[in-house]
Structures are given as C-alpha cells and as structure tokens.
Scaffold this active site. Structure first.
Site, PDB file in Angstrom:
ATOM      1  N   ARG A   1     -17.697 -30.364  10.120  1.00  0.00           N
ATOM      2  CA  ARG A   1     -18.688 -30.311   9.044  1.00  0.00           C
ATOM      3  C   ARG A   1     -19.610 -31.529   9.116  1.00  0.00           C
ATOM      4  O   ARG A   1     -19.160 -32.615   9.441  1.00  0.00           O
ATOM      5  CB  ARG A   1     -17.982 -30.294   7.687  1.00  0.00           C
ATOM      6  CG  ARG A   1     -17.494 -28.920   7.295  1.00  0.00           C
ATOM      7  CD  ARG A   1     -16.512 -28.949   6.150  1.00  0.00           C
ATOM      8  NE  ARG A   1     -16.873 -29.871   5.069  1.00  0.00           N
ATOM      9  CZ  ARG A   1     -16.136 -30.033   3.979  1.00  0.00           C
ATOM     10  NH1 ARG A   1     -15.026 -29.344   3.818  1.00  0.00           N
ATOM     11  NH2 ARG A   1     -16.515 -30.886   3.057  1.00  0.00           N
TER      12      ARG A   1
ATOM     13  N   LYS B   1      -5.955 -30.146   0.100  1.00  0.00           N
ATOM     14  CA  LYS B   1      -5.820 -29.162  -0.976  1.00  0.00           C
ATOM     15  C   LYS B   1      -6.287 -27.773  -0.543  1.00  0.00           C
ATOM     16  O   LYS B   1      -5.703 -26.772  -0.924  1.00  0.00           O
ATOM     17  CB  LYS B   1      -6.520 -29.614  -2.263  1.00  0.00           C
ATOM     18  CG  LYS B   1      -8.001 -29.837  -2.151  1.00  0.00           C
ATOM     19  CD  LYS B   1      -8.553 -30.381  -3.451  1.00  0.00           C
ATOM     20  CE  LYS B   1     -10.042 -30.656  -3.375  1.00  0.00           C
ATOM     21  NZ  LYS B   1     -10.588 -31.186  -2.123  1.00  0.00           N
TER      22      LYS B   1
ATOM     23  N   ARG C   1     -10.864 -33.087  11.357  1.00  0.00           N
ATOM     24  CA  ARG C   1     -11.021 -31.849  10.592  1.00  0.00           C
ATOM     25  C   ARG C   1     -12.045 -30.909  11.227  1.00  0.00           C
ATOM     26  O   ARG C   1     -13.067 -31.334  11.728  1.00  0.00           O
ATOM     27  CB  ARG C   1     -11.513 -32.170   9.168  1.00  0.00           C
ATOM     28  CG  ARG C   1     -10.502 -32.850   8.324  1.00  0.00           C
ATOM     29  CD  ARG C   1     -10.494 -32.292   6.939  1.00  0.00           C
ATOM     30  NE  ARG C   1     -11.786 -32.342   6.274  1.00  0.00           N
ATOM     31  CZ  ARG C   1     -11.951 -31.914   5.024  1.00  0.00           C
ATOM     32  NH1 ARG C   1     -10.952 -31.416   4.347  1.00  0.00           N
ATOM     33  NH2 ARG C   1     -13.135 -31.995   4.453  1.00  0.00           N
TER      34      ARG C   1
ATOM     35  N   ARG D   1     -17.977 -39.642  -0.135  1.00  0.00           N
ATOM     36  CA  ARG D   1     -17.219 -38.605  -0.846  1.00  0.00           C
ATOM     37  C   ARG D   1     -15.989 -39.185  -1.533  1.00  0.00           C
ATOM     38  O   ARG D   1     -15.619 -38.771  -2.626  1.00  0.00           O
ATOM     39  CB  ARG D   1     -16.835 -37.490   0.120  1.00  0.00           C
ATOM     40  CG  ARG D   1     -18.025 -36.590   0.434  1.00  0.00           C
ATOM     41  CD  ARG D   1     -17.851 -35.810   1.707  1.00  0.00           C
ATOM     42  NE  ARG D   1     -16.757 -34.880   1.652  1.00  0.00           N
ATOM     43  CZ  ARG D   1     -16.104 -34.424   2.723  1.00  0.00           C
ATOM     44  NH1 ARG D   1     -16.455 -34.823   3.931  1.00  0.00           N
ATOM     45  NH2 ARG D   1     -15.119 -33.579   2.580  1.00  0.00           N
TER      46      ARG D   1
ATOM     47  N   ARG E   1     -14.393 -30.671 -10.738  1.00  0.00           N
ATOM     48  CA  ARG E   1     -14.526 -31.969 -10.084  1.00  0.00           C
ATOM     49  C   ARG E   1     -15.083 -33.014 -11.039  1.00  0.00           C
ATOM     50  O   ARG E   1     -15.260 -34.165 -10.638  1.00  0.00           O
ATOM     51  CB  ARG E   1     -15.461 -31.840  -8.887  1.00  0.00           C
ATOM     52  CG  ARG E   1     -14.783 -31.872  -7.536  1.00  0.00           C
ATOM     53  CD  ARG E   1     -15.870 -31.683  -6.519  1.00  0.00           C
ATOM     54  NE  ARG E   1     -15.538 -32.117  -5.206  1.00  0.00           N
ATOM     55  CZ  ARG E   1     -15.077 -31.333  -4.239  1.00  0.00           C
ATOM     56  NH1 ARG E   1     -14.821 -30.072  -4.480  1.00  0.00           N
ATOM     57  NH2 ARG E   1     -14.870 -31.819  -3.042  1.00  0.00           N
TER      58      ARG E   1
END
Ligand code: ADP
Ligand code: ZN
Length: 211
Positions: free
Chosen positions: A156, A13, A123, A167, A88
């Site tokens: 990250r 996203k 990522r 998550r 969220r």
C-alpha cells in the site's frame, strides 16, 4: 454478535477480523477496504478520501460514517458483524450509538509501536479483493498473487515508513481514546498481539467466547 476490532495500524486487526468472520460466519466490515475501493472507483467518497489516506490522516468523520451506515444496513450484516477500523474517533463511536447499533464486545489487538514499525514493511494487500498478507508472517502461496482471488498483491502507498509514523501518531491521538470510552462501558477486551498469527487468533477467539 456485533464486535469492534481496535488496534494500531499494522497490529493485525484486519487479519484477525478475516479469521474470526469465517469462524463465526458474520461479515468483517473494513472501512479501510471500502475506502480503498471507493478511491479505485473514483466515487464521490473516494475523491474526498484519497488525499487524507495517502497522508496517513483520518478521512473526515461524515464521509466514513456515511459509508459505514450504508454497509451495516445490508442484509448480510443483520445477524452480526465485525467492524475493522471503525470507529476511529470518539465522534464515530457516538455516531454508532445514535444509529442504535448495540456493540457486544470491543477487541483491542495490542502491539507495541516498535514491533509495528518493524512489521509494516512486509505488509501486502490484494488489489482485487483487499485480503491482507505479510511476506514473512502470512505469505501468499504463489509469490505476489492473492490466494483468494488470483489478483496481484502489492504494497500500500500508505505503508511507506514516513506514512506509517503519521498513522501511528494519528492512532494515539484520535483512536486510542476509544479504549477508555469502551472500557467505561464494560466492553473492552485486550488481546496481546503475537508474532504468530494463529496464536493471536487463538487468543482472540478465546476473548470473544469470554474465556
Ligand atoms: P490501518 O488500520 O492499517 O491503518 P485501514 O485499512 O484500516 O488501515 O485504513 C487505511 C486508511 O483509511 C486510514 O489511514 C484512514 O485514512 C482511512 N480510514 C479507514 N477507516 C477510517 C475511519 N473509521 N475513519 C477515518 N479514516 C479511516
Ligand atoms: Zn484477492
């Protein structure tokens, strides 16, 4: 046009928000990026947020809602914006409503959990400007260096496999109910996330234009 981009962590996203905001010339507002910035600068919000973020849990609503409220009051957000990673929780969605923010569309980028887990290890994020990359699907032009600002591109802390699972769990428990919430309000459009980023962008832009 005010839009929300919804999706599991790693569904893309943020990447799509970056593409669409350039196309429509409206800012993409990422609460994740703002929180990482706050942590880096050890602001009051950052100090409150850090332990939750490192554990893959949600930062308390009142911290995030405060940050978001200040951001959408900025001049560049007055002609529309994309919210990336907010709301969220249902409580955050209700807070948006009570701020009088009209949402035109909620774009859900739908990617199955197994595909997410496979993608996460690749990522990377820019330490300087927060742009996101993927070593396979969206590499930087020069290895390890951000195309946009030249700063270092890193993994990250919360992209470690254990934290990714936490998550995902948080997403299903707390955030996925927002699909129903916006469906009932006639705002939800689902886009199937593709491996090819440009293909997802094509589908996302079509969904925004109502095609
Ligand atoms: P991703 O979508 O890949 O999980 P984000 O960059 O959007 O990553 O968010 C990173 C972390 O920041 C989240 O795991 C959470 O701890 C915190 N965060 C971001 N946005 C919110 C929000 N709206 N409410 C609560 N916590 C948030
Ligand atoms: Zn950068």
């Amino acid at each position: 046009m005010n839009m929300i981009f919804l999706g599991a962590p790693g569904a893309g996203k943020g990447t799509q928000a970056e593409v669409v905001c350039k196309e429509l010339n409206i800012p993409a507002i990422s609460t994740g990026n703002m929180l990482r910035e706050a942590v880096k600068n050890s602001t009051e919000a950052g100090l409150k947020a850090k332990s939750y973020m490192d554990a893959g849990e949600l930062v308390p609503d009142e911290v995030v809602i405060g940050i978001l409220k200040d951001r959408i009051a900025q001049p560049d957000a007055q002609n529309g914006f994309i919210l990336d990673g907010f709301p969220r929780t249902v409580q955050q969605a209700e807070a948006l409503e009570s701020m009088g923010v009209e949402i035109d569309k909620v774009i859900e980028i739908d990617v199955p959990d197994d595909a997410i887990i496979a993608r996460m290890s690749g990522r990377r994020v820019c330490e300087g400007c927060g742009n996101s990359y993927h070593i396979e699907y969206k590499p930087t032009k020069v290895e390890g260096i951000c195309d946009a600002c030249g700063a270092k591109v890193v993994q990250r802390i919360d992209d470690k496999p254990e934290t990714v699972l936490a998550r995902l769990k948080t997403y299903h428990e707390k955030t996925a109910p927002l699909k129903d919430y916006y469906e009932k309000r006639g705002k939800l459009v689902t886009v199937k996330g593709q491996n090819e980023i440009s293909e997802t962008s094509r589908l996302t832009l079509a969904a925004i234009k109502g095609e």
